[in-house]
Scaffold this motif. Structure first.
Motif, mmCIF file in Angstrom:
data_model
loop_
_atom_site.group_PDB
_atom_site.id
_atom_site.type_symbol
_atom_site.label_atom_id
_atom_site.label_comp_id
_atom_site.label_asym_id
_atom_site.label_seq_id
_atom_site.Cartn_x
_atom_site.Cartn_y
_atom_site.Cartn_z
ATOM 1 N N ILE A 46 50.584 89.596 50.240
ATOM 2 C CA ILE A 46 50.566 88.385 50.601
ATOM 3 C C ILE A 46 52.061 87.870 51.274
ATOM 4 O O ILE A 46 52.988 89.022 51.106
ATOM 5 C CB ILE A 46 51.268 87.593 49.338
ATOM 6 N N PRO A 47 51.990 87.312 52.451
ATOM 7 C CA PRO A 47 51.366 86.034 52.575
ATOM 8 C C PRO A 47 49.894 86.812 53.033
ATOM 9 O O PRO A 47 49.265 88.447 53.953
ATOM 10 C CB PRO A 47 52.086 85.157 53.810
ATOM 11 N N HIS A 48 49.195 85.920 52.649
ATOM 12 C CA HIS A 48 47.254 85.871 53.333
ATOM 13 C C HIS A 48 47.295 85.935 54.813
ATOM 14 O O HIS A 48 47.622 84.063 55.368
ATOM 15 C CB HIS A 48 46.655 85.278 52.234
ATOM 16 N N MET A 49 46.868 86.377 55.338
ATOM 17 C CA MET A 49 47.358 85.935 56.905
ATOM 18 C C MET A 49 45.875 86.716 57.727
ATOM 19 O O MET A 49 46.143 88.074 57.792
ATOM 20 C CB MET A 49 48.671 86.391 57.718
ATOM 21 N N GLY A 50 45.245 85.686 58.768
ATOM 22 C CA GLY A 50 44.679 86.723 59.495
ATOM 23 C C GLY A 50 42.738 86.010 59.380
ATOM 24 O O GLY A 50 42.863 84.734 58.258
ATOM 25 N N TRP A 51 41.780 85.915 59.529
ATOM 26 C CA TRP A 51 40.651 85.645 58.979
ATOM 27 C C TRP A 51 40.176 86.547 57.941
ATOM 28 O O TRP A 51 40.153 87.549 57.847
ATOM 29 C CB TRP A 51 39.634 86.205 60.357
ATOM 30 N N ASN A 52 39.455 85.357 57.652
ATOM 31 C CA ASN A 52 38.696 85.856 55.969
ATOM 32 C C ASN A 52 37.356 84.555 55.986
ATOM 33 O O ASN A 52 37.516 83.665 56.554
ATOM 34 C CB ASN A 52 39.513 85.596 54.715
ATOM 35 N N THR A 53 36.497 84.634 55.576
ATOM 36 C CA THR A 53 35.291 83.864 55.531
ATOM 37 C C THR A 53 35.145 83.154 54.018
ATOM 38 O O THR A 53 36.118 83.859 52.924
ATOM 39 C CB THR A 53 34.062 85.106 55.208
ATOM 40 N N LEU A 54 34.729 82.549 53.885
ATOM 41 C CA LEU A 54 34.819 81.025 52.822
ATOM 42 C C LEU A 54 33.828 81.870 51.353
ATOM 43 O O LEU A 54 32.373 82.294 51.888
ATOM 44 C CB LEU A 54 35.063 79.603 52.820
ATOM 45 N N VAL A 55 33.656 81.520 50.579
ATOM 46 C CA VAL A 55 32.997 81.926 49.288
ATOM 47 C C VAL A 55 32.747 80.159 48.491
ATOM 48 O O VAL A 55 33.621 79.919 48.357
ATOM 49 C CB VAL A 55 33.611 81.962 47.938
ATOM 50 N N GLY A 56 31.063 80.182 48.784
ATOM 51 C CA GLY A 56 31.125 79.064 48.251
ATOM 52 C C GLY A 56 30.899 77.734 48.865
ATOM 53 O O GLY A 56 31.167 76.648 48.125
ATOM 54 N N ALA A 57 31.033 77.276 49.911
ATOM 55 C CA ALA A 57 31.625 76.712 50.316
ATOM 56 C C ALA A 57 30.438 75.155 50.284
ATOM 57 O O ALA A 57 28.936 75.952 50.314
ATOM 58 C CB ALA A 57 31.280 76.681 52.258
ATOM 59 N N SER A 58 31.220 74.059 50.137
ATOM 60 C CA SER A 58 29.897 72.943 50.005
ATOM 61 C C SER A 58 30.624 72.352 49.973
ATOM 62 O O SER A 58 31.914 71.719 50.957
ATOM 63 C CB SER A 58 30.039 73.041 48.388
ATOM 64 N N GLY A 59 30.523 70.402 49.391
ATOM 65 C CA GLY A 59 31.391 69.426 49.429
ATOM 66 C C GLY A 59 30.302 68.785 50.426
ATOM 67 O O GLY A 59 28.869 69.024 51.518
ATOM 68 N N PRO A 60 31.671 68.349 51.892
ATOM 69 C CA PRO A 60 31.266 67.727 52.824
ATOM 70 C C PRO A 60 30.429 68.428 53.751
ATOM 71 O O PRO A 60 30.697 69.697 53.736
ATOM 72 C CB PRO A 60 32.473 67.300 53.286
ATOM 73 N N ASP A 61 29.748 68.224 54.715
ATOM 74 C CA ASP A 61 28.801 68.679 55.307
ATOM 75 C C ASP A 61 30.333 69.462 56.556
ATOM 76 O O ASP A 61 29.532 70.521 56.429
ATOM 77 C CB ASP A 61 28.203 68.341 56.582
ATOM 78 N N MET A 62 31.200 68.940 57.358
ATOM 79 C CA MET A 62 32.181 69.680 57.990
ATOM 80 C C MET A 62 32.676 70.962 56.914
ATOM 81 O O MET A 62 32.734 71.790 58.072
ATOM 82 C CB MET A 62 33.741 68.580 58.207
ATOM 83 N N ILE A 63 32.338 71.048 55.505
ATOM 84 C CA ILE A 63 32.900 72.591 55.626
ATOM 85 C C ILE A 63 31.328 73.202 54.393
ATOM 86 O O ILE A 63 31.917 74.480 54.824
ATOM 87 C CB ILE A 63 33.949 71.742 53.740
ATOM 88 N N ALA A 64 30.938 72.041 54.149
ATOM 89 C CA ALA A 64 29.244 73.263 53.793
ATOM 90 C C ALA A 64 28.876 73.902 55.240
ATOM 91 O O ALA A 64 28.634 75.159 54.445
ATOM 92 C CB ALA A 64 29.264 72.473 52.746
ATOM 93 N N LYS A 65 29.086 73.351 56.371
ATOM 94 C CA LYS A 65 28.475 74.606 57.206
ATOM 95 C C LYS A 65 29.522 75.404 57.558
ATOM 96 O O LYS A 65 28.581 76.003 58.814
ATOM 97 C CB LYS A 65 27.457 73.429 58.533
#
Length: 210
Positions: free
Chosen positions: A124-143
């Motif tokens: 920690i810190p969390h720094m750099g590129w990472n993928t999301l898990v379970g993206a949902s909600g508004p299309d701007m996030i879910a997509k």
């Protein structure tokens, strides 16, 4: 043409956020960098950037006369779409627990607290590129799907209601990467540093109809 108020309260990522929003808008939205309460209250959309410590950001926001009241009028009373970025998302919380306890906007109930890695090899810190898990909600996030986004932070926002979590991320354990409730959304990562995936998210925000 719709007006997007990008809140200027001294945040370090303001100019990069402005540049990314202008590129995402492609001339179809007017991006206004401002701390003028009248402009903010009348805006069609609001973006709150933020880097650094919760206390410093909340203090700076509070020191702009009438700014929080104008944001509250636009977002809470008029239902204007809102996007918080990094600490701008964290300020949505009830309180931040960095350098003591600091009251937040309390638009989404919860606390901002230090990330605790369950794996000593994960720093920690969390720094750099990472993928999301379970993206949902508004299309701007879910997509976003499996497109990696850019993170840099040591604290995370933990909503009281997990239904307000729109995406998670795993870095020595899972914690929220995005939140959404009604017309209010926030992302812990930096879309302005996340290349084409980040620009696409901002473009979707500009079209979001919560």
């Amino acid at each position: 043409m719709q007006t997007v108020a990008l809140i200027d309260y001294g945040s370090g990522n303001l100019r990069s956020a402005e540049k990314a929003l202008r590129k995402a808008a492609d001339g179809a939205s007017q991006i206004v960098v401002t701390c003028d309460p009248d402009i903010v209250a009348a805006a069609d959309r609001i973006v709150l950037p933020g880097v650094g410590a919760f206390l410093a950001c909340m203090t700076a926001l509070s020191e702009r006369p009438g700014l929080i009241e104008a944001m509250t009028e636009a977002v809470r009373a008029k239902g204007r779409p809102f996007l918080g970025i990094c600490v701008g998302m964290q300020l949505l919380a009830t309180r931040g627990l960095e350098f003591g306890e600091t009251r937040g906007l309390d638009w989404i109930g919860g606390d901002v607290r230090k990330i605790e890695s369950l794996d000593p090899a994960i720093k920690i810190p969390h720094m750099g590129w990472n993928t999301l898990v379970g993206a949902s909600g508004p299309d701007m996030i879910a997509k976003i799907g499996d497109q990696p986004m850019y993170f840099t932070h040591s604290f995370a926002f933990y909503p009281d209601d997990e239904n307000d979590v729109a995406a998670w991320v795993d870095h020595g354990g899972q914690f929220p990467a995005a939140v959404a409730n009604g017309n209010v959304a926030g992302v812990q990562f930096h879309p302005e540093k996340s290349q084409s995936a980040g620009l696409a998210l901002l473009a979707r925000f500009l079209e979001w109809r919560p």
